[in-house]
Design a protein around this motif. Sequence first.
Motif, PDB file in Angstrom:
ATOM      1  N   ALA A   1      77.923 -48.065 -14.335  1.00  0.00           N
ATOM      2  CA  ALA A   1      77.504 -47.471 -15.609  1.00  0.00           C
ATOM      3  C   ALA A   1      76.180 -48.079 -16.054  1.00  0.00           C
ATOM      4  CB  ALA A   1      78.568 -47.704 -16.673  1.00  0.00           C
ATOM      5  N   LEU A   2      75.446 -47.304 -16.813  1.00  0.00           N
ATOM      6  CA  LEU A   2      74.242 -47.819 -17.459  1.00  0.00           C
ATOM      7  C   LEU A   2      74.657 -48.401 -18.803  1.00  0.00           C
ATOM      8  CD1 LEU A   2      71.657 -45.004 -16.691  1.00  0.00           C
ATOM      9  CD2 LEU A   2      71.528 -47.374 -15.919  1.00  0.00           C
ATOM     10  N   LYS A   3      74.352 -49.682 -19.012  1.00  0.00           N
ATOM     11  CA  LYS A   3      74.780 -50.366 -20.221  1.00  0.00           C
ATOM     12  C   LYS A   3      73.668 -51.243 -20.777  1.00  0.00           C
ATOM     13  CE  LYS A   3      79.679 -50.921 -18.922  1.00  0.00           C
ATOM     14  NZ  LYS A   3      80.766 -51.926 -18.752  1.00  0.00           N
TER      15      LYS A   3
ATOM     16  N   ALA B   1      71.294 -42.642 -13.690  1.00  0.00           N
ATOM     17  CA  ALA B   1      72.367 -41.851 -14.299  1.00  0.00           C
ATOM     18  C   ALA B   1      72.865 -40.756 -13.362  1.00  0.00           C
ATOM     19  CB  ALA B   1      71.883 -41.251 -15.624  1.00  0.00           C
ATOM     20  N   THR B   2      71.953 -40.168 -12.587  1.00  0.00           N
ATOM     21  CA  THR B   2      72.353 -39.075 -11.699  1.00  0.00           C
ATOM     22  C   THR B   2      73.059 -39.578 -10.435  1.00  0.00           C
ATOM     23  OG1 THR B   2      70.178 -39.081 -10.612  1.00  0.00           O
ATOM     24  CG2 THR B   2      70.466 -37.610 -12.500  1.00  0.00           C
TER      25      THR B   2
ATOM     26  N   LEU C   1      71.981 -51.300 -14.785  1.00  0.00           N
ATOM     27  CA  LEU C   1      72.972 -50.582 -13.992  1.00  0.00           C
ATOM     28  C   LEU C   1      74.016 -51.621 -13.638  1.00  0.00           C
ATOM     29  CD1 LEU C   1      74.116 -48.260 -12.304  1.00  0.00           C
ATOM     30  CD2 LEU C   1      72.588 -48.964 -10.450  1.00  0.00           C
TER      31      LEU C   1
ATOM     32  N   LEU D   1      75.252 -42.446 -10.383  1.00  0.00           N
ATOM     33  CA  LEU D   1      76.323 -43.401 -10.678  1.00  0.00           C
ATOM     34  C   LEU D   1      77.526 -43.205  -9.751  1.00  0.00           C
ATOM     35  CD1 LEU D   1      76.280 -43.512 -14.602  1.00  0.00           C
ATOM     36  CD2 LEU D   1      75.395 -45.222 -12.993  1.00  0.00           C
TER      37      LEU D   1
ATOM     38  N   ASP E   1      68.742 -53.217 -20.657  1.00  0.00           N
ATOM     39  CA  ASP E   1      69.386 -52.081 -20.010  1.00  0.00           C
ATOM     40  C   ASP E   1      69.664 -52.467 -18.569  1.00  0.00           C
ATOM     41  OD1 ASP E   1      69.425 -50.038 -22.082  1.00  0.00           O
ATOM     42  OD2 ASP E   1      67.236 -50.036 -21.927  1.00  0.00           O
TER      43      ASP E   1
ATOM     44  N   MET F   1      65.872 -44.750 -15.279  1.00  0.00           N
ATOM     45  CA  MET F   1      67.208 -44.653 -15.856  1.00  0.00           C
ATOM     46  C   MET F   1      67.822 -43.274 -15.609  1.00  0.00           C
ATOM     47  SD  MET F   1      66.985 -46.903 -19.386  1.00  0.00           S
ATOM     48  CE  MET F   1      68.775 -46.785 -19.643  1.00  0.00           C
ATOM     49  N   VAL F   2      66.990 -42.249 -15.618  1.00  0.00           N
ATOM     50  CA  VAL F   2      67.490 -40.906 -15.295  1.00  0.00           C
ATOM     51  C   VAL F   2      67.980 -40.874 -13.856  1.00  0.00           C
ATOM     52  CG1 VAL F   2      66.831 -38.495 -14.951  1.00  0.00           C
ATOM     53  CG2 VAL F   2      66.065 -39.712 -16.995  1.00  0.00           C
TER      54      VAL F   2
END
Length: 206
Positions: free
Chosen positions: A117-119, A91-92, A141, A94, A139, A87-88
Amino acid sequence: MGKRFWVKQSIALLCALLLTAGAVMAVSAFGEFQKNCNSLSEKVLRLHVLANSDSEADQQLKLKVRDAILQESDRLFQQSDSKEAAMVQMATHLSDVEQVAERTLRKNGCDLPVTAALKKVKFNTRTYGNITLPAGDYDALQVEIGAAKGKNWWCVLFPSLCVPSSTNVQMEDVLTQDELQVVEQSGYDVRFKVVEWYEAVKGWIS
C-alpha cells in the motif's frame, strides 16, 4: 562599590548577552534545518519492507522479497519524472507487488500473506549509502509480510537510489541545494537527533 565590582558586572552582562545571541542564532539555524527536512520529505517516495518477525527465518524471507521486487523493478516501476507520477505508477502496480512477494514466499515454503500500500509513514533518521534522510513523515510504498512486526528494510524509489533503472531523475534534480546539504550530512549530526526528538514530541502531542 568599587571598580572591580562594576568590571565583574559588565563581564557577566556581556556573557549573558553573548549566550542569548548564541541561543537565538542556534534556534534560527535549527529552524532553517528543520524547514529543509520538512520540505525534502515531501519530495521523496520510499520503499519500506517489513518482516513478519525478527526471527532469522523471517528476516531472510524479507530480504528475498526485497530482492524479488527489485529484480522486477523494470516492469513494476517505469520511468517517472516527478514524485506524483511515481506514486501513480506505484498505485497501479500494488497487486503486482503483492503477487511478486507472495510468489517468492511460496517458493520458500512460506504461506504468510502480503499487503502492499501507499502510506504516509513515520521514519526515524535513516542512512542509505552516502545519503541520510532525517526523521519525519514520508510517502512510502509499504510492503508488509504477515504480522509485519519484524525489523524493516528501506530505500528510496524516487528519486531513485535502490532502483536505478526506474528513473533517470537524481537527488540533485529534485532537491534544492539546502536540502541536498541535509541529506549529504552524516547521520550522526546532532541536528538529526534533535529532529527525531521534535518529531516524536509532535507525534505524541497529536
